[in-house]
Design an enzyme around this catalytic site. Structure first.
Site, PDB file in Angstrom:
ATOM      1  N   HIS A  57       0.862  -1.178   0.000  1.00 33.26           N
ATOM      2  CA  HIS A  57       0.000   0.000   0.000  1.00 33.26           C
ATOM      3  C   HIS A  57       0.904   1.234   0.000  1.00 33.26           C
ATOM      4  O   HIS A  57       2.147   1.103  -0.008  1.00 33.26           O
ATOM      5  CB  HIS A  57      -0.941  -0.011   1.211  1.00 33.26           C
ATOM      6  CG  HIS A  57      -0.245  -0.301   2.504  1.00 33.26           C
ATOM      7  ND1 HIS A  57       0.622   0.602   3.084  1.00 33.26           N
ATOM      8  CD2 HIS A  57      -0.244  -1.396   3.303  1.00 33.26           C
ATOM      9  CE1 HIS A  57       1.103   0.085   4.194  1.00 33.26           C
ATOM     10  NE2 HIS A  57       0.608  -1.136   4.352  1.00 33.26           N
ATOM     11  N   HIS A  60       4.047   1.385   2.206  1.00 31.80           N
ATOM     12  CA  HIS A  60       5.275   0.744   1.711  1.00 31.80           C
ATOM     13  C   HIS A  60       5.943   1.623   0.648  1.00 31.80           C
ATOM     14  O   HIS A  60       7.168   1.761   0.618  1.00 31.80           O
ATOM     15  CB  HIS A  60       4.952  -0.611   1.051  1.00 31.80           C
ATOM     16  CG  HIS A  60       4.380  -1.631   1.986  1.00 31.80           C
ATOM     17  ND1 HIS A  60       3.079  -2.090   1.885  1.00 31.80           N
ATOM     18  CD2 HIS A  60       4.931  -2.293   3.030  1.00 31.80           C
ATOM     19  CE1 HIS A  60       2.873  -2.995   2.823  1.00 31.80           C
ATOM     20  NE2 HIS A  60       3.958  -3.137   3.526  1.00 31.80           N
TER      21      HIS A  60
END
Ligand code: PAF
Length: 305
Positions: A57, A60
């Site tokens: 997501h 990250h």
């Protein structure tokens, strides 16, 4: 695949930077990746590393972006590490979105993706794995509720650090205790790798971004922001003296919100000592772990620093 320009990072004697044009490279074999990175390192380039378990997501991706800002080459790993799951079902249900992950990493300009198999990561298995002396850190909070979890995290991160040998390692603050554990691992291994703890990214309603969020039912997704709301409530109402009333109220708030609470605690932000009262000076953090259905969510908020 899209093309990206990577600057070698070292200007030549005329002050020009060499542009190496490349695509994101996918490695599955540890030895091949190590050999490639050794060359990159020898050329004087700095390597940044973002370890993940996939189902990526924006949180990250923000780590990859942070790495790209200060490194010549950024490596991301995707490996769902069986050794760190104390709950078999949690492992089996861990989301996997490989195609989207690759797409997001390419768009973010990640240079290398490492996607090893379990056999590649643990050629000798994990039964006789090294034990990491983590002390108090693995007896509280996540350590207490997920026995063995941090040993598994250390095992995989140790192996990944040996393979990648990054100059800089990027982790998200959402896993606050994990960051402290990995900091300790780096100290134990006397590694020169610099640890960067990057801010938690949140959805518009405050829910901390997490790979596990996609497993929430629509009803539970609507309830989930309560965890951040409750941590914020602790921060707003924090006073010196006794902390127990505040903690009890927070736990009740989560229970009333439909959560099954593992813990909601206030701790010394430097060492995670659980505090019953506050002297007004100690740097504090509030940490919570609670289930909605069978999805376990964790979050934390720095209260005073
Ligand atoms: O935070 C995670 O995703 C994992 O615990 C990590 C650090 C990649 C190790 O498997």
């Amino acid at each position: 695949m899209q093309k990206y320009d990577i600057y070698s990072g070292k200007p030549d004697s005329n002050g020009n930077q060499t542009v190496i044009e490349t695509t994101m490279i996918l490695y599955k074999k540890a030895a091949a990746l190590s050999a490639y990175l050794a060359k990159i390192r020898q050329q004087g380039n700095r390597i940044g590393f973002v370890p993940t378990m996939g189902a990526l997501h924006q949180g990250h991706i923000s780590l990859v972006q942070a790495s790209k800002k200060i490194n010549d080459l950024s490596v991301c790993s995707i490996f769902v590490n069986p050794a760190q799951f104390n709950d078999k079902q949690d492992f089996e249900k861990y989301p996997s979105t490989i195609e989207q992950d690759i797409d997001q990493l390419e768009k973010a300009g990640c240079d290398i993706l490492f996607m090893p198999s379990v056999a590649e990561m643990y050629p000798q298995g994990t039964i006789d794995a090294e034990h990491y002396p983590l002390g108090y850190l693995e007896t509280v909070l996540e350590g207490e509720f997920r026995p063995g979890h941090f040993q598994g995290v250390c095992l995989v991160v140790h192996r990944l650090l040996d393979i990648v040998q990054p100059h800089e390692l990027f982790l998200g603050q959402k896993d606050y205790q994990q960051c402290m554990v990995i900091k300790k691992l780096i100290e134990l291994k006397k590694s020169n790798c610099a640890l960067h703890i990057c801010p938690t990214l949140r959805e518009n309603d405050g829910l901390a971004m997490s790979s596990r969020n996609v497993r929430l039912s629509a009803k539970d997704r609507a309830r989930a922001p309560k965890i951040y709301e409750t941590l914020t409530d602790i921060k707003t109402n924090l006073q010196t003296g006794d902390l127990n009333k505040l903690k009890k109220r927070a736990a009740q708030k989560l229970t009333d919100g439909g959560f099954t609470v593992d813990y909601i605690e206030i701790a010394n932000a430097d060492n995670l000592e659980i505090l019953e009262s506050w002297n007004g000076e100690t740097k504090l953090t509030a940490l919570a772990a609670a289930f909605l259905g069978d999805v376990r969510l964790i979050d934390n908020l720095l209260l005073a620093d």
